[in-house]
Scaffold this motif. Structure first.
Motif, short mmCIF file in Angstrom:
data_model
loop_
_atom_site.label_atom_id
_atom_site.label_comp_id
_atom_site.label_asym_id
_atom_site.label_seq_id
_atom_site.Cartn_x
_atom_site.Cartn_y
_atom_site.Cartn_z
N ALA A 1 10.59 2.94 1.27
CA ALA A 1 9.68 1.86 1.62
C ALA A 1 10.01 1.32 3.01
O ALA A 1 11.17 1.20 3.39
CB ALA A 1 9.78 0.74 0.60
N VAL A 2 8.95 0.99 3.75
CA VAL A 2 9.11 0.25 5.00
C VAL A 2 8.40 -1.09 4.81
O VAL A 2 7.37 -1.17 4.15
CB VAL A 2 8.54 1.01 6.21
N VAL B 1 0.88 -1.17 0.00
CA VAL B 1 0.00 0.00 0.00
C VAL B 1 0.91 1.21 0.00
O VAL B 1 1.76 1.37 0.90
CB VAL B 1 -0.92 0.02 1.25
N ALA B 2 0.80 2.03 -1.04
CA ALA B 2 1.66 3.20 -1.16
C ALA B 2 1.01 4.35 -0.41
O ALA B 2 -0.10 4.77 -0.74
CB ALA B 2 1.88 3.56 -2.63
N LEU B 3 1.69 4.84 0.61
CA LEU B 3 1.13 5.85 1.50
C LEU B 3 1.83 7.18 1.28
O LEU B 3 2.91 7.44 1.84
CB LEU B 3 1.28 5.40 2.96
N THR B 4 1.24 8.02 0.43
CA THR B 4 1.80 9.36 0.26
C THR B 4 1.66 10.09 1.58
O THR B 4 0.69 9.91 2.32
CB THR B 4 1.05 10.12 -0.83
N HIS C 1 -2.21 4.35 -3.29
CA HIS C 1 -2.70 3.20 -4.04
C HIS C 1 -2.46 1.87 -3.36
O HIS C 1 -1.60 1.74 -2.50
CB HIS C 1 -2.20 3.22 -5.48
N ILE C 2 -3.31 0.94 -3.76
CA ILE C 2 -3.25 -0.42 -3.25
C ILE C 2 -2.73 -1.29 -4.38
O ILE C 2 -3.33 -1.32 -5.46
CB ILE C 2 -4.65 -0.90 -2.82
N ALA C 3 -1.63 -1.97 -4.14
CA ALA C 3 -1.09 -2.86 -5.17
C ALA C 3 -1.50 -4.30 -4.84
O ALA C 3 -1.31 -4.77 -3.71
CB ALA C 3 0.43 -2.74 -5.21
N LEU C 4 -2.08 -4.95 -5.82
CA LEU C 4 -2.54 -6.33 -5.64
C LEU C 4 -1.57 -7.28 -6.31
O LEU C 4 -1.25 -7.12 -7.49
CB LEU C 4 -3.92 -6.49 -6.28
N ALA C 5 -1.09 -8.26 -5.54
CA ALA C 5 -0.17 -9.25 -6.12
C ALA C 5 -1.00 -10.32 -6.82
O ALA C 5 -1.91 -10.90 -6.22
CB ALA C 5 0.67 -9.87 -5.02
N THR D 1 5.87 8.11 0.40
CA THR D 1 6.30 9.03 -0.64
C THR D 1 5.92 10.45 -0.27
O THR D 1 4.87 10.68 0.31
CB THR D 1 5.61 8.65 -1.98
N VAL D 2 6.77 11.39 -0.65
CA VAL D 2 6.46 12.79 -0.39
C VAL D 2 6.98 13.65 -1.53
O VAL D 2 8.01 13.34 -2.14
CB VAL D 2 7.06 13.25 0.96
#
Ligand SMILES: O=C(O)c1ccc(O)c(O)c1
Ligand SMILES: [Mg+2]
Length: 608
Positions: free
Chosen positions: A478-479, A437-440, A505-509, A491-492
């Motif tokens: 990334a953590v 999950v990409a957390l801006t 965004h949510i990345a689905l594998a 991200t900033v």
């Protein structure tokens, strides 16, 4: 041990800084001369204010360009010092920091430096003041801690000691051996210890120090390693944060002070001088929660991706959508009721569809919450509604709610119990899970967010990378947990006013991204179109099987490789401030396709 913070590390007026430091739980402050000069309060009033707030004035600083100068210049310096000692007397400060000279008048003469510092210490002693001599990493003749100590030792004056500053030491250090000299300094001659971390940058050390220092745990220095050396000497003065940082100078003092104190708590744990509830690192992502004023575009997107609506919350307008192990909550409740209403980077509440919460599968939710609380994270109410299962939750620095939860573990309350199943057709595929999950982050919370996820949640932080956006440069770090089942790229962007980069965004594998992309477009979904130039470049960089590249080009699939494996990924259109990514990781690929991020960002700008 006592904790302290330099006023230069916080933004605002001196009063605001002192209040923020006290509220965050610091025991003392270092008062920077500039903060005193610009304050309307008299030194006695500052002293009283500190006392009211329960703060001690641990250091007054800095005095500059004192030592190793011609006699008549030194006479002027002593006169200047007398004035400062009088001010310190009114302020109630008993230690002054003298940093090594940068003056062209200073001679490369240790005996002269020692003699003059000794005279200064004589004068200080008359005021009951101690002098702590610090080597600036860019000092004219004295730029290392061991050199400063040799001079202090040669002076042999009881009111003269040294100040160790982790930035000056570690910015010049080429390895752990360089720290061994600390052991040669008697603890009682270390009059002060200043702590700062910094990202590992190849730049001029003065600029590096004045603009890029950060709190321990946020950069690349082994600050804890240095502190261990210092503790072994018997040093028992304060652990004091001295951070010069362009972002902290602008951000609100209150949250920065909390971030600072959290950093020190973690540092104290790492150095064995404080016990905290042990981290219980999450073992997976239980769910991601979207808050939306209009569910239709969101649920259309989820259906297209193959999710099925499986359950509905018993008391709130929240639906559970599932596909394999991937779970998304769609919340249509009023945004104003969200305890962690997201704010844009300009500080205004964000409207439209936003990612507001994440469920973390926790091995011990209660223990994880205790650690979070010990590290000053706001703990959210355990029960939201009368009927709800009790659920531990904390707020991340930007307000994102983090639920520490258990899924299908009979011994623990199950968040799923708050949901009643609804009849549904089976989801498209069983093999899907949330990859990341990409957390801006808001512009002023980036370093804080890294430390929070690392220290509070027990995730590991990867290297920071810069990503070009057509209208700015983004920083991304990334953590993740050890097995990669929890991954959050943080991200900033650089421009505080630009909140377009705020989409999360949510990345689905998936096992086969081509098949998943085709199913999505077959269901009427729109994938982000990628320029043909990108595929021409891919053809130059990698070799592909006959026809492979054409498939990627047609669908808008991006491609990357690292030492471990291959990454293929594509993006949906954006709804509000949320979009999805489909990713296929093969062969243990570690990253997130950072090389493709500028292409994706430009394509998203073009699509808007
Ligand atoms: O940047 C400086 O000048 C400066 C001043 C005082 C300090 O303690 C320090 O570490 C740096
Ligand atoms: Mg310093």
């Amino acid at each position: 041990m006592r904790t302290s913070i330099a006023t230069v590390s916080l933004s605002g007026s001196l009063t605001e800084k002192l209040t923020a430091a006290a509220r965050a739980g610091f025991d003392g402050v270092e008062i920077f001369e500039n903060d005193l000069l610009t304050s309307p309060l008299a030194p006695e009033e500052i002293r009283a204010r500190c006392a009211d707030l329960g703060l001690t004035v641990d250091l007054y600083q800095p005095m500059r360009d004192i030592e190793a100068v011609p006699a008549e210049e030194f006479a002027r310096n002593l006169r200047r010092a007398r004035h400062k000692f009088e001010v310190m007397d009114r302020l109630g400060a008993e230690t002054v920091l003298v940093c090594s000279s940068v003056s062209p008048l200073a001679a490369d003469d240790d005996a002269l430096a020692a003699g003059q510092l000794s005279e200064l210490a004589d004068l200080a002693q008359d005021f009951g003041i101690r002098v702590a001599y610090e080597a600036l990493a860019w000092g004219r003749h004295v730029s290392t801690y061991d050199h400063a100590w040799r001079i202090v030792e040669a002076a042999g004056h009881p009111a003269l000691g040294t100040c160790l500053d982790s930035f000056h030491i570690l910015s010049r250090s080429s390895g752990p051996k360089d720290l061994e000299g600390i052991g040669a300094i008697p603890g009682e001659k270390i009059f002060f210890l200043q702590l700062a971390d910094a990202p590992l940058l190849g730049m001029d050390v003065l600029q590096w120090s004045r603009h890029h220092r950060c709190f321990p745990g946020q950069g690349g220095f082994d600050v804890a390693g240095l502190v261990k050396h210092v503790l072994r000497t018997g040093y028992d003065g304060p652990l004091s944060l001295e951070v010069f940082n362009d972002v902290f100078r602008q951000a609100e003092a209150g949250p920065t002070a909390v971030d600072a104190r959290r950093s020190l708590l973690i540092l104290q744990e790492e150095t064995g001088i404080r016990a905290l509830p042990a981290p219980a690192a999450p073992t997976g992502v239980a769910f991601a929660e979207l808050l939306t004023p209009d569910a239709e575009p969101v649920t259309a997107l989820l259906s297209g991706l193959g999710f099925a609506r499986t359950a509905r919350h018993r008391g709130k307008p929240v639906e559970l959508w599932e596909q394999g192990a991937a779970r998304v909550l769609v919340n249509t409740g009023p945004a104003a009721l969200s305890p962690s209403r997201l704010r844009s980077r300009a500080g205004t509440p964000v409207d439209g569809t936003v990612l507001t919460a994440i469920g973390l599968e926790s091995p011990d939710p209660a223990a994880a919450a205790r650690r979070a609380e010990a590290l000053l994270a706001p703990v959210l109410p355990r029960r939201r509604g009368a009927e709800d299962a009790p659920l531990d939750a904390v707020a991340a620095p930007d307000g994102t709610e983090l639920f520490l939860c258990a899924t299908n573990r009979p011994e623990l309350p199950d968040w799923r119990a708050d949901f009643a199943d609804v009849p549904h057709a089976p989801a498209a595929s069983g093999a899907v899970r949330i990859d990341h999950v990409a957390l801006t982050q808001p512009w002023h919370h980036f370093d804080e967010a890294v430390l929070f996820h690392r220290g509070v949640l027990g995730l590991g932080a990867q290297e920071s990378v810069d990503v070009a956006d057509p209208y700015g440069l983004l920083r991304s770090r990334a953590v993740a947990n050890a097995d990669g089942s929890v991954r959050f790229p943080l991200t900033v962007g650089a421009a505080p006013g630009d909140d377009t980069a705020h989409a999360r965004h949510i990345a689905l594998a998936v096992g086969d991204v081509v098949a998943a992309a085709r199913r999505f477009t077959g269901a009427g979904g729109r994938l982000l179109p990628i320029p043909a130039n990108y595929y021409d470049d891919l053809a130059a960089r990698f070799e592909f099987a006959e026809g492979e590249l054409e498939i990627y080009r047609d669908l808008g699939i991006l491609y990357d490789r690292d030492a471990h494996g291959v990454f293929r990924h594509c993006y949906t259109h954006t709804v509000g401030r949320v979009f999805f990514e489909l990713v296929q990781r093969d062969g243990g690929y570690q990253g997130y396709g950072a090389a493709n991020a500028p292409v994706r960002l430009a394509a998203q700008r073009a699509a808007r």
